[in-house]
Design a protein around this motif. Sequence first.
Motif, PDB file in Angstrom:
ATOM      1  N   GLN A  67      34.559  21.496  38.941  1.00 54.54           N
ATOM      2  CA  GLN A  67      35.724  22.109  38.169  1.00 54.54           C
ATOM      3  C   GLN A  67      35.817  23.740  38.789  1.00 54.54           C
ATOM      4  OE1 GLN A  67      38.003  20.384  36.151  1.00 54.54           O
ATOM      5  NE2 GLN A  67      36.775  18.790  36.526  1.00 54.54           N
ATOM      6  N   ASP A  68      36.869  23.824  39.643  1.00 53.30           N
ATOM      7  CA  ASP A  68      37.112  25.090  40.050  1.00 53.30           C
ATOM      8  C   ASP A  68      35.894  25.832  40.478  1.00 53.30           C
ATOM      9  OD1 ASP A  68      39.622  24.659  39.816  1.00 53.30           O
ATOM     10  OD2 ASP A  68      39.633  25.442  37.574  1.00 53.30           O
ATOM     11  N   GLU A  69      34.806  25.264  40.748  1.00 55.78           N
ATOM     12  CA  GLU A  69      33.397  25.860  41.293  1.00 55.78           C
ATOM     13  C   GLU A  69      32.738  25.355  42.425  1.00 55.78           C
ATOM     14  OE1 GLU A  69      29.009  26.242  39.133  1.00 55.78           O
ATOM     15  OE2 GLU A  69      30.696  26.227  37.849  1.00 55.78           O
ATOM     16  N   LEU A  70      32.737  26.287  43.354  1.00 55.48           N
ATOM     17  CA  LEU A  70      32.075  25.780  44.538  1.00 55.48           C
ATOM     18  C   LEU A  70      30.680  25.823  44.616  1.00 55.48           C
ATOM     19  CD1 LEU A  70      33.270  25.298  47.220  1.00 55.48           C
ATOM     20  CD2 LEU A  70      32.709  27.813  47.994  1.00 55.48           C
ATOM     21  N   SER A  75      29.001  26.687  49.713  1.00 58.24           N
ATOM     22  CA  SER A  75      29.063  27.991  50.001  1.00 58.24           C
ATOM     23  C   SER A  75      28.331  28.622  50.897  1.00 58.24           C
ATOM     24  CB  SER A  75      29.471  28.772  48.749  1.00 58.24           C
ATOM     25  OG  SER A  75      28.141  28.981  48.108  1.00 58.24           O
TER      26      SER A  75
END
Length: 92
Positions: A67-70, A75
């Motif tokens: 959810q909206d997290e890399l 990264s």
Amino acid sequence: MNINVSEFKANCLELIDEVATTHEPLVIGKRGKPLVKLVPIVDETPKSMFGYMKGTVTIHGDILVPQDELWSAESGDEDDLYAGLRPGEGKK
């Protein structure tokens, strides 16, 4: 639960069923002195560990997509932790 032997004698079948369903032991006494304890039989066969937690987990949302997290693997922000671990890296 404690009960007198004469009361147990009069209601033994109902009391046995109650102990079997509630799994609460029943102490039977005579003249106020405990004599015996009626306990339910516990199934002693080992249960399989496979599936023993079935139905205990609730899934909220999509578990496959973050959810909206890399993730750190995407990264590269933790690459310094693994420096020198790759084959051929750091050797001269």
